[in-house]
Design a protein around this motif. Structure first.
Motif, PDB file in Angstrom:
ATOM      1  N   LEU A 173       0.827  -1.216   0.000  1.00 50.94           N
ATOM      2  CA  LEU A 173       0.000   0.000   0.000  1.00 50.94           C
ATOM      3  C   LEU A 173       0.857   1.259   0.000  1.00 50.94           C
ATOM      4  CD1 LEU A 173      -2.908  -0.897   2.450  1.00 50.94           C
ATOM      5  CD2 LEU A 173      -2.988  -0.715  -0.028  1.00 50.94           C
ATOM      6  N   LEU A 174       1.885   1.284   0.833  1.00 47.04           N
ATOM      7  CA  LEU A 174       2.775   2.449   0.869  1.00 47.04           C
ATOM      8  C   LEU A 174       3.527   2.611  -0.448  1.00 47.04           C
ATOM      9  CD1 LEU A 174       4.225   2.173   4.484  1.00 47.04           C
ATOM     10  CD2 LEU A 174       2.611   3.879   3.624  1.00 47.04           C
ATOM     11  N   GLY A 175       3.954   1.498  -1.034  1.00 45.78           N
ATOM     12  CA  GLY A 175       4.691   1.543  -2.287  1.00 45.78           C
ATOM     13  C   GLY A 175       3.860   2.056  -3.453  1.00 45.78           C
ATOM     14  N   MET A 176       2.549   1.834  -3.397  1.00 49.78           N
ATOM     15  CA  MET A 176       1.676   2.313  -4.475  1.00 49.78           C
ATOM     16  C   MET A 176       1.631   3.839  -4.517  1.00 49.78           C
ATOM     17  SD  MET A 176      -1.404  -0.561  -4.498  1.00 49.78           S
ATOM     18  CE  MET A 176      -2.588   0.653  -4.101  1.00 49.78           C
ATOM     19  N   PHE A 177       1.819   4.467  -3.374  1.00 52.03           N
ATOM     20  CA  PHE A 177       1.736   5.927  -3.321  1.00 52.03           C
ATOM     21  C   PHE A 177       3.106   6.600  -3.312  1.00 52.03           C
ATOM     22  CE2 PHE A 177      -2.210   4.378  -1.325  1.00 52.03           C
ATOM     23  CZ  PHE A 177      -3.096   4.880  -2.267  1.00 52.03           C
ATOM     24  N   ALA A 178       4.161   5.806  -3.282  1.00 53.70           N
ATOM     25  CA  ALA A 178       5.520   6.363  -3.308  1.00 53.70           C
ATOM     26  C   ALA A 178       5.976   6.480  -4.766  1.00 53.70           C
ATOM     27  CB  ALA A 178       6.472   5.454  -2.533  1.00 53.70           C
ATOM     28  N   GLY A 179       7.084   7.117  -4.972  1.00 47.44           N
ATOM     29  CA  GLY A 179       7.633   7.231  -6.317  1.00 47.44           C
ATOM     30  C   GLY A 179       8.050   5.863  -6.832  1.00 47.44           C
ATOM     31  N   GLN A 180       8.330   5.753  -8.141  1.00 47.17           N
ATOM     32  CA  GLN A 180       8.644   4.462  -8.749  1.00 47.17           C
ATOM     33  C   GLN A 180       9.883   3.808  -8.154  1.00 47.17           C
ATOM     34  OE1 GLN A 180       8.759   4.872 -13.007  1.00 47.17           O
ATOM     35  NE2 GLN A 180       6.736   3.962 -13.135  1.00 47.17           N
ATOM     36  N   GLY A 181      10.894   4.530  -7.863  1.00 39.42           N
ATOM     37  CA  GLY A 181      12.124   3.963  -7.316  1.00 39.42           C
ATOM     38  C   GLY A 181      11.969   3.496  -5.881  1.00 39.42           C
ATOM     39  N   ALA A 182      10.970   4.013  -5.178  1.00 39.39           N
ATOM     40  CA  ALA A 182      10.799   3.701  -3.757  1.00 39.39           C
ATOM     41  C   ALA A 182       9.892   2.497  -3.514  1.00 39.39           C
ATOM     42  CB  ALA A 182      10.253   4.916  -3.022  1.00 39.39           C
ATOM     43  N   PHE A 183       9.303   1.926  -4.561  1.00 36.17           N
ATOM     44  CA  PHE A 183       8.357   0.819  -4.375  1.00 36.17           C
ATOM     45  C   PHE A 183       9.012  -0.371  -3.688  1.00 36.17           C
ATOM     46  CE2 PHE A 183       6.235  -3.070  -5.790  1.00 36.17           C
ATOM     47  CZ  PHE A 183       4.953  -2.814  -5.339  1.00 36.17           C
ATOM     48  N   ALA A 184      10.144  -0.822  -4.208  1.00 33.92           N
ATOM     49  CA  ALA A 184      10.836  -1.991  -3.634  1.00 33.92           C
ATOM     50  C   ALA A 184      11.288  -1.697  -2.208  1.00 33.92           C
ATOM     51  CB  ALA A 184      12.027  -2.383  -4.500  1.00 33.92           C
ATOM     52  N   LEU A 185      11.756  -0.484  -1.958  1.00 32.02           N
ATOM     53  CA  LEU A 185      12.193  -0.102  -0.614  1.00 32.02           C
ATOM     54  C   LEU A 185      11.021  -0.149   0.361  1.00 32.02           C
ATOM     55  CD1 LEU A 185      14.415   0.957   1.257  1.00 32.02           C
ATOM     56  CD2 LEU A 185      13.734   3.277   0.581  1.00 32.02           C
ATOM     57  N   GLN A 186       9.864   0.351  -0.052  1.00 28.75           N
ATOM     58  CA  GLN A 186       8.671   0.336   0.819  1.00 28.75           C
ATOM     59  C   GLN A 186       8.244  -1.113   1.104  1.00 28.75           C
ATOM     60  OE1 GLN A 186       7.310   2.919   2.255  1.00 28.75           O
ATOM     61  NE2 GLN A 186       8.592   4.411   1.209  1.00 28.75           N
ATOM     62  N   LEU A 187       8.316  -1.954   0.090  1.00 23.64           N
ATOM     63  CA  LEU A 187       7.927  -3.352   0.248  1.00 23.64           C
ATOM     64  C   LEU A 187       8.848  -4.077   1.236  1.00 23.64           C
ATOM     65  CD1 LEU A 187       5.645  -4.982  -1.041  1.00 23.64           C
ATOM     66  CD2 LEU A 187       7.283  -5.832  -2.698  1.00 23.64           C
ATOM     67  N   VAL A 188      10.146  -3.900   1.089  1.00 22.12           N
ATOM     68  CA  VAL A 188      11.119  -4.543   1.985  1.00 22.12           C
ATOM     69  C   VAL A 188      11.001  -3.986   3.395  1.00 22.12           C
ATOM     70  CG1 VAL A 188      13.589  -4.843   2.452  1.00 22.12           C
ATOM     71  CG2 VAL A 188      12.704  -5.143   0.128  1.00 22.12           C
ATOM     72  N   THR A 189      10.832  -2.669   3.510  1.00 20.20           N
ATOM     73  CA  THR A 189      10.671  -2.049   4.829  1.00 20.20           C
ATOM     74  C   THR A 189       9.422  -2.586   5.529  1.00 20.20           C
ATOM     75  OG1 THR A 189      11.764  -0.040   4.054  1.00 20.20           O
ATOM     76  CG2 THR A 189      10.444   0.147   6.058  1.00 20.20           C
ATOM     77  N   GLY A 190       8.330  -2.677   4.798  1.00 14.24           N
ATOM     78  CA  GLY A 190       7.104  -3.231   5.375  1.00 14.24           C
ATOM     79  C   GLY A 190       7.286  -4.662   5.826  1.00 14.24           C
ATOM     80  N   LEU A 191       7.970  -5.456   5.016  1.00 16.37           N
ATOM     81  CA  LEU A 191       8.212  -6.853   5.359  1.00 16.37           C
ATOM     82  C   LEU A 191       9.053  -6.977   6.630  1.00 16.37           C
ATOM     83  CD1 LEU A 191       8.106  -9.885   4.626  1.00 16.37           C
ATOM     84  CD2 LEU A 191      10.184  -9.512   3.288  1.00 16.37           C
ATOM     85  N   VAL A 192      10.145  -6.245   6.700  1.00 12.08           N
ATOM     86  CA  VAL A 192      11.038  -6.317   7.862  1.00 12.08           C
ATOM     87  C   VAL A 192      10.329  -5.838   9.129  1.00 12.08           C
ATOM     88  CG1 VAL A 192      13.157  -5.366   8.879  1.00 12.08           C
ATOM     89  CG2 VAL A 192      13.151  -6.174   6.507  1.00 12.08           C
ATOM     90  N   LEU A 193       9.668  -4.695   9.033  1.00 12.57           N
ATOM     91  CA  LEU A 193       8.951  -4.191  10.211  1.00 12.57           C
ATOM     92  C   LEU A 193       7.806  -5.121  10.613  1.00 12.57           C
ATOM     93  CD1 LEU A 193       8.860  -0.350   9.524  1.00 12.57           C
ATOM     94  CD2 LEU A 193      10.209  -1.580  11.231  1.00 12.57           C
TER      95      LEU A 193
END
Length: 171
Positions: A91-111
């Motif tokens: 959900l966070l990655g959908m609203f972030a910029g294109q380069g930040a999608f993978a970072l948001q996904l990994v951050t969500g997974l780790v947290l």
């Protein structure tokens, strides 16, 4: 139950818990058998909207699946947290910029995994061994009665009597 204006019964099941009505036309040891009886009625063009299956002598059955341990608790907490974290990261990655999608996904997974571990450990630690097993609960009945409204009960009884006379392989 009737409407105060029309004097007719509204369509569908009652909105409040009410005891079933009707005459018994069959009694079965399992829900599957009761369901097959109603299926047979339907196949024979019977008005099945007059029929109710009622479970009698209800029991709550809790089947023990296994023993709880810190490993199982933490593993389940990590998996649960991972799914929630992936969802939140998506959900966070959908609203972030294109380069930040993978970072948001990994951050969500780790947290998610970290918080899942934390909450599972706190919950299990607070139980202090009082419930060191996992289980699955199910509501079952001792028997299942098929009830029918009086206007079609005799016809239903006759059809179910024919079903009972059939050989088991074709029933």
């Amino acid at each position: 139950m009737s409407s105060p204006l029309s004097g007719q019964r509204p369509a569908g099941p009652p909105r409040l818990p009410t005891p079933p009505t009707g005459w018994p036309i069959g009694s079965y040891g399992t829900y599957r058998e009761a369901q097959q009886a109603v299926d047979y009625l339907a196949e024979n063009e019977f008005e099945v909207s007059d029929v109710t299956i009622v479970g009698v002598d209800l029991m709550l059955v809790e089947r023990v699946i296994g023993r709880m341990s810190w490993g199982r608790v933490l593993g389940a907490g990590a998996m649960s947290g991972a799914w929630f974290g992936l969802f939140a990261g998506l959900l966070l990655g959908m609203f972030a910029g294109q380069g930040a999608f993978a970072l948001q996904l990994v951050t969500g997974l780790v947290l998610g995994v970290l918080f899942g571990l934390l909450f599972a450990a706190i919950g299990y630690g607070m139980s202090r061994g009082r419930r060191d097993f996992s289980s699955a609960s199910q509501l079952v009945a001792g028997r299942y009665d098929v009830l029918c409204q009086p206007r079609t009960a005799e016809q239903g009884r006759e059809l179910l009597a024919k079903l009972a006379l059939r050989p088991p392989a074709t029933a």
